[in-house]
Write an enzyme that holds these catalytic residues in place. Structure first.
Site, PDB file in Angstrom:
ATOM      1  N   SER A 127       1.936  -7.990  -5.786  1.00  0.00           N
ATOM      2  CA  SER A 127       2.271  -6.741  -5.101  1.00  0.00           C
ATOM      3  C   SER A 127       3.744  -6.604  -4.738  1.00  0.00           C
ATOM      4  O   SER A 127       4.211  -5.502  -4.490  1.00  0.00           O
ATOM      5  CB  SER A 127       1.409  -6.553  -3.846  1.00  0.00           C
ATOM      6  N   LYS A 186       4.849  -8.110   2.730  1.00  0.00           N
ATOM      7  CA  LYS A 186       5.176  -6.703   2.458  1.00  0.00           C
ATOM      8  C   LYS A 186       6.542  -6.370   3.038  1.00  0.00           C
ATOM      9  O   LYS A 186       7.104  -7.115   3.831  1.00  0.00           O
ATOM     10  CB  LYS A 186       4.150  -5.758   3.102  1.00  0.00           C
TER      11      LYS A 186
END
Length: 150
Positions: A67, A107
């Site tokens: 990701s 993230k």
């Protein structure tokens, strides 16, 4: 999604290990001033000193997933080791380790000009809004360690 696979706490007082500075200099041309690196001949590099200014709050994680891989090939890859400092307050644009709904993820925190959310570098993953989520920012990624040759 990029997850954390292993957490490796670093020693509070890690042993000092040093790497020698390069004793040879490569120059692309003959013009100009001498390289400032010549002042460092024979000195040694201590990676603890260079990468871990706060050893008591720094941890190493191993990343897993895709990701945080950018379409241009940059980003964080599975197997990358991340140095994470828990003493840094996370700010807009920081790459963070976050605990969201019981899962540790990596993230980018975005909170300027928009509701706070955790964003992936990979466009195939949607942002995670933090407004209604159970979350904790565990620490801020300060360095990525990647072995270039296996």
């Amino acid at each position: 999604m990029l997850h954390v696979t292993r957490i490796q706490p670093l020693a509070i007082d890690p042993p000092r290990r040093s790497i020698p500075w390069a004793l040879y200099h490569a120059r692309g041309g003959i013009t100009g001033f001498p390289s400032p690196a010549q002042d460092y001949d024979g000195r040694r590099i201590d990676l603890n000193e260079q990468l871990i200014p706060r050893p008591t709050s720094t941890f190493m994680f191993t990343a897993d997933g895709d990701s945080m891989q950018c379409p241009d090939g940059s980003g964080i890859y599975a197997g990358d080791r991340l140095l994470v400092d828990r003493s840094i307050d996370a700010d807009h644009g920081d790459i963070v380790i976050a605990l969201v709904d019981g899962e540790m993820i990596i993230k980018e925190l975005r909170c300027r000009g928009c509701p706070p959310a955790l964003h992936s570098a990979n466009p195939h993953y949607t942002p995670i809004p933090l407004r209604d989520a159970q979350y904790q920012i565990w620490g801020v990624v300060t360095d990525i360690l990647r072995r270039m040759r296996r």
